[in-house]
Enzyme design. Structure first.
Site: not given
Ligand code: IDC
Length: 391
Positions: A217, A309
């Site tokens: 991320e 995710e």
């Protein structure tokens, strides 16, 4: 040490522990078998047989030292596992295709950080994921900071090697997740990433089931900086593995930029210059509503996307589940064949960890007796038949 004598040695050393584990498992067994027939699904034409063995408990004080050689479990029958059916994957247009050139959707679970929850990753828990949950893919989340890789590169690289082997023997795809989070600029961990992925790729390049996720991320960083990281790390992997699919993080916690007020258009205008790549998208359904759903839907028509995710709760991985919104995301991902892995396969106390606290390392991992609501919900949605096209 040769494999046979290593196994003998392990047997001797662990004999007492295993026996104690079996006794413990016996006392903890629910009175009715968790499956009780109710969830048997008629459309499951390719069951992954091999009964689940009694779990071998592991110490809870930190990650186990990786075991070399094959785990003692007999491999599932060839021909029935996701990898046996689909083989090596490649990106075809905006989709993920199998060895027959047909688009497929993979569904499975992400681990929690392996520096904290390796006790939830053992022969028994991964047997349950492959055979009871009928997952297609395991995402192996290796944090870099927060007591992760940077504290002991050798140990964490070996742990990842071991989890890749454990996924492989079960016919699961394995995503090796470079779980950078803070600092949010992936370039800050670039040298480490090159070292790590060169070794991972050279060890596993021959496997059909490996995928590399090079930046979990990116956050607080522009798409152009993120893209330039990708264009540095991809060649390091390609030098060792020319074939595997590489998954690329997107701006603002892999939201395609949405969490920074941007959107997928910055990627479409300035895509990463490489082939056989997909972009990642993450969402947490109690925090991220239709704006995110719409962005995912638009993006998936233009660029290859893999949702590596997501959670049914808030972005903290905790709090109440929004199953209604989650189902809308799942329906979209089914209709556009967007592959996904859910966060997370552990017994962390948060609502997004699928198992009740205290389940690891001994289980019981199969069935629903130790699942939190989010775990029960997602297991049902992983178990539905894949119907992978083969010709
Ligand atoms: C969370 C973990 C939590 C940990 C925290 C910080 O559940 O135990 O303390 O990270 O590292 C993400 C991240 C993922 C987060 C997850 C839930 O990729 O690492 O896990 N999340 O907050 N992005 C959005 C949500």
């Amino acid at each position: 040490m040769p494999r046979v004598s290593l196994q003998r040695w392990m047997l001797g050393a662990l004999g007492a522990v295993v026996l104690a584990g079996i006794a413990l498992t016996w006392t903890l067994l629910p009175t009715a078998p968790p499956e009780a027939g109710a969830r048997a699904q008629a459309e499951d034409v390719a069951p992954r047989a091999t009964p689940v063995r009694a779990p071998a408990p592991r110490p809870t004080d930190g990650p186990p030292s990786p075991t070399k050689g094959a785990p003692p479990a007999p491999p599932p029958p060839r021909g029935a596992t996701p990898v046996a059916i689909n083989g090596r994957l490649r990106v075809c247009g905006t989709r993920l295709c199998n060895q027959a050139g047909k688009p497929i959707q993979l569904r499975g679970m992400s681990t929690h950080g392996i520096q904290w929850y390796s006790q939830c990753l053992n022969e028994s828990s991964l047997d349950a994921l492959a055979m009871d949950w009928k997952a297609d893919v395991l995402r192996i989340s290796m944090y870099i900071q927060e007591d992760g890789y940077e504290t002991n590169p050798r140990r964490f690289t070996d742990l990842v090697h071991n989890y890749v082997e454990m996924a492989t023997v079960r016919g699961l795809y394995a995503i090796v997740d470079w779980h950078m989070l803070s600092p949010g600029d992936p370039n800050q961990n670039l040298a480490r990433a090159k070292t790590f992925f060169s070794e991972i790729a050279s060890r596993h390049a021959g496997k059909a089931n490996i995928l590399y996720e090079v930046a979990n991320e990116p956050n607080g960083v522009s798409w152009s900086r993120t893209r330039s990281y990708h264009e540095e790390i991809i060649p390091a992997i390609r030098a060792k593995d020319s074939k595997a699919v590489i998954l690329l993080g997107t701006r603002a916690w892999s939201s395609l930029g949405v969490s920074d007020g941007a959107d997928e258009s910055e990627i479409i205008k300035n895509p990463v210059k490489a082939t056989n790549i997909m972009y990642t998208f993450h969402f947490y359904a109690a925090s991220h509503g239709t704006e995110y759903l719409d962005a995912l839907s638009r993006a998936a028509d233009r660029i290859p996307i893999f949702v590596t995710e997501f959670g049914t709760q808030s972005y903290t991985g905790d709090g109440g589940n929004n199953f209604g919104m989650s189902q809308r995301f799942l329906d979209l991902m089914a209709s556009k064949q967007i592959s996904w892995t859910n966060w997370n396969y552990s017994d962390d106390e948060r609502s997004g960890a699928v198992f009740e606290t205290g389940t690891c390392p001994g289980g019981s991992f199969g069935g629903t007796s130790r699942l939190k609501p989010a775990g029960d919900w997602i297991r049902d949605r992983i178990r539905t038949a894949d119907n992978f096209p083969t010709n």
